[in-house]
Design a protein around this motif. Structure first.
Motif, PDB file in Angstrom:
ATOM      1  N   HIS A  80      33.693  38.269  37.145  1.00  0.00           N
ATOM      2  CA  HIS A  80      34.659  37.424  37.842  1.00  0.00           C
ATOM      3  C   HIS A  80      34.673  37.696  39.343  1.00  0.00           C
ATOM      4  CE1 HIS A  80      38.810  35.293  37.360  1.00  0.00           C
ATOM      5  NE2 HIS A  80      38.153  34.876  38.419  1.00  0.00           N
ATOM      6  N   TYR A  81      34.810  38.964  39.730  1.00  0.00           N
ATOM      7  CA  TYR A  81      34.891  39.280  41.161  1.00  0.00           C
ATOM      8  C   TYR A  81      33.969  40.434  41.523  1.00  0.00           C
ATOM      9  CZ  TYR A  81      39.304  36.635  41.182  1.00  0.00           C
ATOM     10  OH  TYR A  81      40.253  35.668  41.057  1.00  0.00           O
ATOM     11  N   PHE A  82      33.378  40.325  42.685  1.00  0.00           N
ATOM     12  CA  PHE A  82      32.824  41.465  43.394  1.00  0.00           C
ATOM     13  C   PHE A  82      33.243  41.249  44.848  1.00  0.00           C
ATOM     14  CE2 PHE A  82      29.712  43.938  45.775  1.00  0.00           C
ATOM     15  CZ  PHE A  82      29.784  45.150  45.105  1.00  0.00           C
ATOM     16  N   ASN A  83      34.369  41.859  45.229  1.00  0.00           N
ATOM     17  CA  ASN A  83      35.000  41.592  46.513  1.00  0.00           C
ATOM     18  C   ASN A  83      34.895  42.795  47.437  1.00  0.00           C
ATOM     19  OD1 ASN A  83      35.662  39.169  45.416  1.00  0.00           O
ATOM     20  ND2 ASN A  83      37.844  39.572  45.190  1.00  0.00           N
ATOM     21  N   ILE A  84      34.624  42.514  48.697  1.00  0.00           N
ATOM     22  CA  ILE A  84      34.442  43.563  49.683  1.00  0.00           C
ATOM     23  C   ILE A  84      35.550  43.502  50.727  1.00  0.00           C
ATOM     24  CG2 ILE A  84      32.927  44.502  51.472  1.00  0.00           C
ATOM     25  CD1 ILE A  84      31.862  44.865  48.660  1.00  0.00           C
ATOM     26  N   PHE A  85      36.218  44.639  50.944  1.00  0.00           N
ATOM     27  CA  PHE A  85      37.184  44.777  52.033  1.00  0.00           C
ATOM     28  C   PHE A  85      36.494  45.448  53.214  1.00  0.00           C
ATOM     29  CE2 PHE A  85      39.903  45.354  48.161  1.00  0.00           C
ATOM     30  CZ  PHE A  85      40.598  44.160  48.262  1.00  0.00           C
ATOM     31  N   ILE A  86      36.662  44.874  54.388  1.00  0.00           N
ATOM     32  CA  ILE A  86      36.159  45.476  55.623  1.00  0.00           C
ATOM     33  C   ILE A  86      37.358  45.704  56.532  1.00  0.00           C
ATOM     34  CG2 ILE A  86      34.610  45.219  57.590  1.00  0.00           C
ATOM     35  CD1 ILE A  86      33.048  43.182  55.907  1.00  0.00           C
ATOM     36  N   GLN A  99      38.495  40.223  53.787  1.00  0.00           N
ATOM     37  CA  GLN A  99      38.015  40.321  52.408  1.00  0.00           C
ATOM     38  C   GLN A  99      37.001  39.221  52.153  1.00  0.00           C
ATOM     39  OE1 GLN A  99      40.918  40.268  49.205  1.00  0.00           O
ATOM     40  NE2 GLN A  99      39.369  39.558  47.771  1.00  0.00           N
ATOM     41  N   LEU A 100      35.789  39.625  51.798  1.00  0.00           N
ATOM     42  CA  LEU A 100      34.743  38.692  51.405  1.00  0.00           C
ATOM     43  C   LEU A 100      34.713  38.646  49.884  1.00  0.00           C
ATOM     44  CD1 LEU A 100      32.369  36.861  52.248  1.00  0.00           C
ATOM     45  CD2 LEU A 100      30.898  38.887  52.178  1.00  0.00           C
ATOM     46  N   GLU A 101      34.833  37.456  49.338  1.00  0.00           N
ATOM     47  CA  GLU A 101      34.996  37.304  47.893  1.00  0.00           C
ATOM     48  C   GLU A 101      33.770  36.643  47.262  1.00  0.00           C
ATOM     49  OE1 GLU A 101      38.941  36.362  45.826  1.00  0.00           O
ATOM     50  OE2 GLU A 101      37.953  34.410  45.924  1.00  0.00           O
ATOM     51  N   TYR A 102      33.199  37.335  46.276  1.00  0.00           N
ATOM     52  CA  TYR A 102      32.134  36.784  45.446  1.00  0.00           C
ATOM     53  C   TYR A 102      32.709  36.576  44.048  1.00  0.00           C
ATOM     54  CZ  TYR A 102      28.742  38.237  49.009  1.00  0.00           C
ATOM     55  OH  TYR A 102      28.030  38.392  50.175  1.00  0.00           O
ATOM     56  N   GLU A 103      32.786  35.323  43.614  1.00  0.00           N
ATOM     57  CA  GLU A 103      33.350  35.026  42.299  1.00  0.00           C
ATOM     58  C   GLU A 103      32.254  34.565  41.335  1.00  0.00           C
ATOM     59  OE1 GLU A 103      37.095  33.076  41.495  1.00  0.00           O
ATOM     60  OE2 GLU A 103      37.437  32.887  43.650  1.00  0.00           O
ATOM     61  N   HIS A 104      32.452  34.915  40.067  1.00  0.00           N
ATOM     62  CA  HIS A 104      31.604  34.431  38.975  1.00  0.00           C
ATOM     63  C   HIS A 104      30.124  34.695  39.262  1.00  0.00           C
ATOM     64  CE1 HIS A 104      35.307  32.690  37.625  1.00  0.00           C
ATOM     65  NE2 HIS A 104      35.386  31.916  38.687  1.00  0.00           N
ATOM     66  N   GLY A 105      29.833  35.969  39.508  1.00  0.00           N
ATOM     67  CA  GLY A 105      28.455  36.372  39.729  1.00  0.00           C
ATOM     68  C   GLY A 105      27.859  35.851  41.022  1.00  0.00           C
ATOM     69  N   GLY A 106      28.702  35.570  42.009  1.00  0.00           N
ATOM     70  CA  GLY A 106      28.214  35.077  43.293  1.00  0.00           C
ATOM     71  C   GLY A 106      28.122  33.576  43.385  1.00  0.00           C
ATOM     72  N   LYS A 107      28.536  32.862  42.334  1.00  0.00           N
ATOM     73  CA  LYS A 107      28.482  31.399  42.355  1.00  0.00           C
ATOM     74  C   LYS A 107      29.420  30.838  43.416  1.00  0.00           C
ATOM     75  CE  LYS A 107      29.089  27.333  39.404  1.00  0.00           C
ATOM     76  NZ  LYS A 107      29.435  26.851  38.034  1.00  0.00           N
ATOM     77  N   ASP A 108      30.600  31.431  43.564  1.00  0.00           N
ATOM     78  CA  ASP A 108      31.570  31.009  44.570  1.00  0.00           C
ATOM     79  C   ASP A 108      31.738  32.135  45.583  1.00  0.00           C
ATOM     80  OD1 ASP A 108      32.039  28.651  43.130  1.00  0.00           O
ATOM     81  OD2 ASP A 108      33.530  29.647  41.872  1.00  0.00           O
ATOM     82  N   ILE A 109      31.558  31.813  46.845  1.00  0.00           N
ATOM     83  CA  ILE A 109      31.683  32.790  47.919  1.00  0.00           C
ATOM     84  C   ILE A 109      32.712  32.286  48.915  1.00  0.00           C
ATOM     85  CG2 ILE A 109      30.480  34.036  49.749  1.00  0.00           C
ATOM     86  CD1 ILE A 109      27.903  33.665  48.190  1.00  0.00           C
ATOM     87  N   ASP A 110      33.627  33.161  49.315  1.00  0.00           N
ATOM     88  CA  ASP A 110      34.707  32.740  50.203  1.00  0.00           C
ATOM     89  C   ASP A 110      35.182  33.928  51.023  1.00  0.00           C
ATOM     90  OD1 ASP A 110      36.588  31.155  51.392  1.00  0.00           O
ATOM     91  OD2 ASP A 110      37.984  31.146  49.705  1.00  0.00           O
TER      92      ASP A 110
END
Length: 373
Positions: A80-86, A99-110
């Motif tokens: 579901h998420y692999f999110n990075i805080f900088i 916060q860079l958000e990778y959702e659903h295996g990187g399908k959605d990036i925000d």
């Protein structure tokens, strides 16, 4: 019309000038002199140059892997998420986080949020950029899955005060006093605001990162006020209001309250939010007049640490959406959390769903591994 246009611009300008005035007033002790090698090199770029001035940049994040088995649906795994805080602290007064958000295996990036704070004092902090809206304690402080105690978020935190709700604008916030037993806090802000078509679901109105000439030209306003009672209990209220349609005619207002207690082995969380959303009687004809859609929802959740690793959870949540009665529903969530570390947890949930207006077999069994790192 022109008078209203000028009035709004004067207000925005005043708000900005006031913020800058406080910043300049506090900069008497700031030394901008940088002792570094000014010579150009063949390697590196902006990042390498900044590294000479910034002492450190933190990289943190969290990962969430899930398994769901729902009645009448396929079973599924989801990264579901692999999110990075900088984050970085440039000076004693300047703080940056994103916060860079990778959702659903990187399908959605925000980019979930990206802001800079200027701290005049604990009671007066200027926040500028894209920030999490202070619309309940869950949205601002508890939505990441390694902190949230259930696999799924409550309906109200999806449909009315949509969690992970970020807006672009300017905010003034602070904590009042240093009383360890009772500390009030506040936030006021002006942002681009939610944006979309008449009567759309509130969650679908997010993402208005930049107003353009072809879209909503109004700004939304809001704020929050609350009290921390020691380190264990927080009570807060919040408000949001702004035009949300491209024609600048229909308004959306959200009012909420939240309560959180985390004390020794016990936890008790709860939120209530209500929305008043104007919508055209005929979405294709703005001259048809408009009606007011009343939406509300809440949840109450409790937990108890049986051991230092095992925590049973019980939650009840419900939502009522005026204009879409078939979407009204309530849910009982039975769960157990097993903590592998302070920020690593395995959750097992079973959700018993009751749908108003429809008899659906949509109970859900879910397992989630969430790790903050």
């Amino acid at each position: 019309m022109k008078k209203n246009f000028l009035t709004k611009r004067v207000f925005y300008s005043f708000f900005t000038i006031l913020s800058c005035t406080f910043v300049m007033a506090q900069d008497d002790d700031f030394d901008a002199t940088v002792d570094e090698d000014k010579k150009k090199t063949a390697t590196g770029g902006f990042g390498a140059d900044l590294a000479k001035n910034v002492s450190f940049v933190n990289f943190n994040g969290y990962i969430t892997n899930e398994f769901f088995s729902a009645q009448g649906a396929n079973t599924t795994f989801d990264n579901h998420y692999f999110n990075i805080f900088i984050s970085s602290q440039l000076t004693d007064r300047i703080f940056i986080e994103g916060q860079l958000e990778y959702e659903h295996g990187g399908k959605d990036i925000d980019v979930r949020y990206a802001y800079a704070d200027y701290k005049v004092s604990e009671a007066f902090v200027i926040r500028s950029g894209k920030f999490l809206v202070p619309a309940g304690q869950f949205n601002e402080y508890l939505y990441p899955e390694y902190l949230n105690k259930t696999v799924s978020r409550a309906y109200v935190n999806r449909e009315i005060a949509p969690s992970a709700w970020g807006e672009v604008g300017v905010q003034v916030r602070g904590r009042l006093g240093d009383n360890s037993e009772m500390t009030p806090f506040y936030a006021v802000y002006v942002v681009n605001g939610l944006n979309g078509d008449s009567g759309s679901g509130i969650r679908d109105l997010r993402g208005n990162d930049r107003d353009t000439k072809g879209g909503n030209d109004n700004k939304a306003f809001g704020g929050a006020f609350g009290v921390d009672f020691g380190d264990d209990i927080t009570v807060a209220a919040n408000y949001y209001s702004g035009k949300y349609t491209p024609d600048n005619e229909l308004n959306l207002a959200i009012l909420g309250a939240s309560f959180y207690m985390n004390k020794e082995k016990y936890s008790l969380w709860g939120e209530y939010h209500m929305a008043n959303q104007e919508a055209y009687n005929d979405a294709t004809d703005p001259t048809s007049g408009f009606t007011e859609l009343k939406k509300n929802g809440f949840y109450v959740q409790g937990g108890y640490m049986i051991t230092d690793k095992l925590e049973p959870i019980l939650r009840y949540d419900a939502i009522a959406l005026d204009g879409a009665p078939d979407a009204d529903r309530s849910r009982i969530t039975l769960g157990a959390n097993y903590y592998l570390a302070e920020t690593a947890v395995v959750k097992v949930n079973y959700e018993l769903v009751s749908d108003d207006g429809a008899d659906l077999d949509d109970n859900v069994f879910g397992v989630q591994l969430s790790v903050g790192f």
